[in-house]
Scaffold this active site. Structure first.
Site, PDB file in Angstrom:
ATOM      1  N   LYS A  52      10.056  -7.949   7.607  1.00  0.00           N
ATOM      2  CA  LYS A  52      10.868  -7.109   6.715  1.00  0.00           C
ATOM      3  C   LYS A  52      11.678  -6.102   7.532  1.00  0.00           C
ATOM      4  O   LYS A  52      12.865  -5.891   7.274  1.00  0.00           O
ATOM      5  CB  LYS A  52       9.962  -6.393   5.700  1.00  0.00           C
ATOM      6  CG  LYS A  52       9.368  -7.362   4.662  1.00  0.00           C
ATOM      7  CD  LYS A  52       8.259  -6.746   3.809  1.00  0.00           C
ATOM      8  CE  LYS A  52       7.620  -7.813   2.918  1.00  0.00           C
ATOM      9  NZ  LYS A  52       6.474  -7.325   2.121  1.00  0.00           N
ATOM     10  N   GLN A  96       2.445  -2.396   1.702  1.00  0.00           N
ATOM     11  CA  GLN A  96       2.039  -3.795   1.855  1.00  0.00           C
ATOM     12  C   GLN A  96       0.630  -4.002   1.298  1.00  0.00           C
ATOM     13  O   GLN A  96      -0.278  -3.224   1.601  1.00  0.00           O
ATOM     14  CB  GLN A  96       2.105  -4.212   3.329  1.00  0.00           C
ATOM     15  CG  GLN A  96       1.856  -5.693   3.587  1.00  0.00           C
ATOM     16  CD  GLN A  96       2.955  -6.599   3.030  1.00  0.00           C
ATOM     17  OE1 GLN A  96       4.115  -6.193   2.901  1.00  0.00           O
ATOM     18  NE2 GLN A  96       2.602  -7.814   2.671  1.00  0.00           N
ATOM     19  N   ASP A 119       9.494  -3.196  -4.588  1.00  0.00           N
ATOM     20  CA  ASP A 119       8.623  -4.363  -4.816  1.00  0.00           C
ATOM     21  C   ASP A 119       8.534  -4.710  -6.305  1.00  0.00           C
ATOM     22  O   ASP A 119       8.083  -5.802  -6.664  1.00  0.00           O
ATOM     23  CB  ASP A 119       7.204  -4.072  -4.315  1.00  0.00           C
ATOM     24  CG  ASP A 119       6.915  -4.704  -2.960  1.00  0.00           C
ATOM     25  OD1 ASP A 119       7.566  -5.718  -2.629  1.00  0.00           O
ATOM     26  OD2 ASP A 119       6.029  -4.196  -2.259  1.00  0.00           O
TER      27      ASP A 119
HETATM   28  N1  GUN Z   1       1.503  -8.867  -0.249  1.00  0.00           N
HETATM   29  C1  GUN Z   1       1.843 -10.125  -0.542  1.00  0.00           C
HETATM   30  N2  GUN Z   1       3.088 -10.156  -1.060  1.00  0.00           N
HETATM   31  C2  GUN Z   1       3.532  -8.896  -1.090  1.00  0.00           C
HETATM   32  C3  GUN Z   1       4.754  -8.291  -1.486  1.00  0.00           C
HETATM   33  O1  GUN Z   1       5.693  -8.919  -1.969  1.00  0.00           O
HETATM   34  N3  GUN Z   1       4.827  -6.940  -1.325  1.00  0.00           N
HETATM   35  C4  GUN Z   1       3.807  -6.209  -0.835  1.00  0.00           C
HETATM   36  N4  GUN Z   1       3.978  -4.887  -0.752  1.00  0.00           N
HETATM   37  N5  GUN Z   1       2.672  -6.737  -0.447  1.00  0.00           N
HETATM   38  C5  GUN Z   1       2.539  -8.075  -0.565  1.00  0.00           C
END
Ligand code: GUN
Length: 293
Positions: A52, A96, A119
């Site tokens: 990211k 995350q 998100d």
């Molecule tokens: N863990 C697995 N997928 C995601 C996501 O799209 N965002 C976040 N913050 N954690 C994750």
């Protein structure tokens, strides 16, 4: 049979965003800035967050990575979130997941300002999505909508069977596919671990979207000729022939199912690569104040 190329689609979307950022910069506008909080050292999470941050650099966003040991307290985490909520440099941020067990994930997600919740996990954004109001869509469902759109897949009046009811994929996907919209206007069946005779439902599907995490769950006898199959599963299975020691497998028995499909996503290279592109898109929308004004 057409392969839904998520890698190529993701690159196209990221290039579109990069072009827009270049315009924003040329016009002296605010450069979008994404912050990410990563707790602990889980291999998958570290890779995702690093990707990211790299995507931000590639497309011209600012980024901040905040890392904690998995011993971090809930209070410390909530204090950092408060700081990011108030930081005018930061347009959007993510925490995350998964978080260590001693931390209340719901409480953490609810402490994020919905305006910065790129998100789309905050209940305010979930509720606004359900109500059809402008919101940040979670990255995986948004990525699937992009694949359907960019490959011009017909969804109107089709039977879409979603397998898996998670908060971040199956549940929102089922709601989005039923909306009066394109992609959407489908008749939706949501299957899950308590569904009796999964194949009875999937055999009726024009579109199958599976997000379970069980390799080989969807076998050819469960798929109608000409179906569209979208596989969100990414399970690491041991593979001594690979440098990493594992490979990714989807929920679908790809080699056996693919010949029956009109469209199918590979794993890897299908839905996965789109999630980053959609996170970037949400961050751009946050910087442009597109959702909440
Ligand atoms: N863990 C697995 N997928 C995601 C996501 O799209 N965002 C976040 N913050 N954690 C994750």
């Amino acid at each position: 049979m057409t392969l839904l190329d998520g890698k190529k689609t993701s690159e196209t979307i990221q290039q579109e965003i990069a072009d827009e950022v270049a315009d924003i910069k040329a016009n002296g506008g605010k450069v979008p800035h994404l912050a990410a909080i990563l707790v602990g050292n889980d291999g998958g999470s570290v890779t995702y967050v690093n990707n990211k941050v790299l995507a931000c650099e590639r497309i011209g966003f600012g980024s901040t990575l905040i890392r904690y040991e998995d011993t971090v307290t809930e209070e410390e985490l909530l204090a950092k979130i408060k700081e990011l909520n108030e930081d005018v440099l930061v347009d959007g941020f993510i925490v995350q997941l998964p978080l260590p067990k001693h931390i209340d994930t719901e409480k953490v997600l609810e402490s994020i300002d919905p305006k910065k919740d790129v998100d789309g996990f905050h209940p305010t954004n979930v509720g606004r999505m359900v109500a059809g109001l402008p919101s940040y869509l979670p990255a995986t469902p948004a990525g699937i909508l992009q694949l359907l759109t960019r490959y011009e897949i017909e969804t109107h009046g089709k039977h879409c069977v979603v397998v898996g009811r998670s908060n971040i994929v199956g549940s929102p996907m089922s709601i989005l596919m039923a909306k009066e919209a394109y992609p959407g206007n489908a008749t939706v069946t949501l299957c899950h671990r308590n569904t009796v005779n999964l194949g009875y439902f999937t055999r009726q599907a024009d579109i199958i979207i599976t997000a379970v995490g069980k390799p080989g769950l969807i076998t050819p006898d469960m798929v109608k000729e000409g179906a569209v199959v979208i596989d969100v599963g990414t399970t690491r299975v041991p593979d001594a022939t690979r440098k990493a020691g594992y490979r990714l497998r989807g929920d679908v028995d790809f080699d056996a199912v693919a010949p029956k499909c009109s469209f199918i996503t590979p794993v890897p290279g299908g839905v996965g690569p789109l999630t980053i592109a959609m996170l970037m898109k949400n961050t751009l929308r946050a910087a442009k104040r597109e959702v909440y004004g």
